[in-house]
Design a protein around this motif. Structure first.
Motif, short mmCIF file in Angstrom:
data_model
loop_
_atom_site.label_atom_id
_atom_site.label_comp_id
_atom_site.label_asym_id
_atom_site.label_seq_id
_atom_site.Cartn_x
_atom_site.Cartn_y
_atom_site.Cartn_z
N ASN A 69 0.81 -1.23 0.00
CA ASN A 69 0.00 0.00 0.00
C ASN A 69 0.84 1.27 0.00
N GLY A 70 2.16 1.14 0.01
CA GLY A 70 3.02 2.31 -0.01
C GLY A 70 3.46 2.79 1.35
N SER A 71 3.05 2.13 2.43
CA SER A 71 3.45 2.58 3.77
C SER A 71 4.96 2.50 3.96
N GLY A 72 5.60 1.58 3.24
CA GLY A 72 7.06 1.48 3.33
C GLY A 72 7.75 2.73 2.81
N GLU A 73 7.16 3.38 1.81
CA GLU A 73 7.72 4.65 1.34
C GLU A 73 7.59 5.72 2.41
N ASP A 74 6.46 5.74 3.12
CA ASP A 74 6.29 6.71 4.21
C ASP A 74 7.39 6.54 5.25
N PHE A 75 7.68 5.28 5.60
CA PHE A 75 8.72 4.99 6.58
C PHE A 75 10.07 5.52 6.12
N LEU A 76 10.43 5.23 4.88
CA LEU A 76 11.73 5.68 4.37
C LEU A 76 11.78 7.20 4.24
N TYR A 77 10.70 7.79 3.77
CA TYR A 77 10.67 9.23 3.52
C TYR A 77 10.75 10.04 4.82
N MET A 78 9.93 9.68 5.81
CA MET A 78 9.91 10.44 7.05
C MET A 78 11.28 10.45 7.72
N HIS A 79 11.93 9.30 7.75
CA HIS A 79 13.23 9.25 8.42
C HIS A 79 14.32 9.92 7.57
N ARG A 80 14.16 9.90 6.24
CA ARG A 80 15.11 10.65 5.40
C ARG A 80 14.96 12.14 5.66
N GLU A 81 13.76 12.61 5.88
CA GLU A 81 13.55 14.02 6.25
C GLU A 81 14.26 14.35 7.55
N MET A 82 14.13 13.47 8.55
CA MET A 82 14.79 13.70 9.83
C MET A 82 16.31 13.79 9.66
N ILE A 83 16.86 12.87 8.88
CA ILE A 83 18.30 12.87 8.64
C ILE A 83 18.74 14.16 7.95
N ALA A 84 17.96 14.63 6.98
CA ALA A 84 18.32 15.86 6.27
C ALA A 84 18.37 17.05 7.21
N GLU A 85 17.40 17.13 8.13
CA GLU A 85 17.39 18.24 9.08
C GLU A 85 18.58 18.17 10.03
N LEU A 242 18.37 4.32 -11.62
CA LEU A 242 17.68 5.60 -11.42
C LEU A 242 18.65 6.61 -10.81
N GLN A 243 18.54 7.85 -11.24
CA GLN A 243 19.38 8.92 -10.71
C GLN A 243 18.50 10.12 -10.38
N GLY A 244 19.08 11.04 -9.58
CA GLY A 244 18.34 12.25 -9.25
C GLY A 244 17.38 12.04 -8.11
N GLN A 245 16.22 12.68 -8.19
CA GLN A 245 15.24 12.62 -7.12
C GLN A 245 14.63 11.22 -6.99
N VAL A 246 14.35 10.85 -5.76
CA VAL A 246 13.70 9.56 -5.53
C VAL A 246 12.28 9.61 -6.13
N PRO A 247 11.91 8.61 -6.93
CA PRO A 247 10.57 8.63 -7.55
C PRO A 247 9.49 8.15 -6.58
N TRP A 248 9.25 8.95 -5.54
CA TRP A 248 8.21 8.59 -4.57
C TRP A 248 6.87 8.44 -5.30
N SER A 249 6.06 7.54 -4.83
CA SER A 249 4.74 7.31 -5.45
C SER A 249 3.71 8.33 -4.98
N PHE A 250 4.05 9.13 -3.97
CA PHE A 250 3.11 10.08 -3.39
C PHE A 250 3.79 11.44 -3.30
#
Length: 317
Positions: A69-85, A242-250
């Motif tokens: 359902n894409g929840s795994g992308e949410d998990f990866l994305y949220m923590h990548r945001e934390m790391i970036a900050e 793939l290169q550049g931005q991550v192709p998030w589904s959302f």
């Protein structure tokens, strides 16, 4: 292991940051098991996960992981945001020992001198939890995790799975076990399964237990672990040419209610890392804190209980 610079530790221990991390994990893990009335409480405060991470509790066995359902992308994305900050603040601090978040290149073996596994310990009032700790800290568990690490770093495997499926698998089959494997005994633990006991006593930066979503991100090893998790995105990208931005589904994946994220920015982490008394960042952080405290109070009144923390699943990708 050198401690992270104080500005990062203080920001991660901030009450607003603690509440956000706890609520984010809680709502997506618990959603499928909530009653309509309980869901309404979360909904009223904007905490509606568009993609729950776990399915409803079956008659027997563990709750199923939502792989597709894409929840795994949410998990990866949220923590990548934390790391970036955190990386942005580390760049400003200029500590040569911590230029940026550096994850484990590979998950440390039991005899690793730099990252020894803390001994097993007793979780008060939880025989099952204590036994689980014994298991997760064993050689056999390392062997299992290492075998899964081999899978999730194999380009041939990564070409066969979606990023969402990879994220969901890493979260529940590896990441959760790593949290508990490297958790250490604490003088006290925030009550497990309680109705959101977030007494301010748990806000002290010394409370950094890796086994609690309210505190795990305060621990320096959280960033070694999540740096390793984050690298799985890069491996998946490379395996699929793939290169550049991550192709998030959302657009974007889910990291909290409206106002808690801003396309690549974890707003609460951003504010916590920059808030000084009297600043606009401090005022904005206080506003978010007040909203989350109101959420918790309503959850308590409704009798909503926290789900199991960092449940570990077993199987192969």
């Amino acid at each position: 292991m050198n401690a992270f610079p104080k500005p990062v530790i203080d920001a991660m221990a901030d009450r607003a940051m603690r509440l956000h991390h706890m609520l984010w994990h809680t709502t997506r893990d618990s959603w499928a098991d909530l009653t309509p009335e309980e869901k309404e409480v979360f909904s009223h405060h904007g905490w509606v996960p568009p993609r729950p991470s776990l399915g409803p509790t079956p008659a027997t066995g563990p709750r199923p992981v939502e792989f597709d359902n894409g929840s795994g992308e949410d998990f990866l994305y949220m923590h990548r945001e934390m790391i970036a900050e955190v990386n942005a603040i580390l760049a400003e601090v200029g500590d040569p020992q911590h230029p940026h978040v550096q994850g484990w290149v590979t998950i440390p073996a039991p005899d690793d001198p730099e990252y020894p596994v803390p001994p097993a310990y007793e979780l008060p009032g939880s025989p099952g939890g204590t036994q689980s700790l014994l298991n997760v800290k064993s050689q056999a568990e390392y062997d299992r995790i290492h075998a899964l690490e081999t899978q999730v770093t194999d380009p041939a495997v990564l070409r066969q799975v979606t990023l969402g499926r990879l994220g969901a698998f890493v979260e529940f089959y590896i990441h959760n076990a790593l949290h508990m494997r490297w958790s250490a005994q604490m003088p006290e633990y925030r009550p497990d399964g309680d109705e959101f006991n977030v007494d301010p006593q748990w806000d002290d930066s010394a409370y950094n237990w890796l086994g609690d979503t309210y505190s795990s991100h305060v621990h320096p090893l959280f960033w070694k672990l999540h740096g390793w998790v984050d690298a799985r995105i890069d491996d998946w990208m490379a395996a699929n040419d793939l290169q550049g931005q991550v192709p998030w589904s959302f657009d974007p994946p889910w990291s909290g209610p409206e106002g808690h994220h801003d396309h690549g920015r974890h707003a609460v982490a951003h504010l916590a890392l920059r808030a000084v008394p009297g600043s606009t960042e401090a005022d904005a952080l206080q506003s978010r804190l007040s909203a989350m405290e109101a959420t918790v109070e309503d959850l308590k009144r409704a009798g909503v209980r926290e789900p199991a923390r960092f449940p570990i699943h077993y199987g192969e990708l």
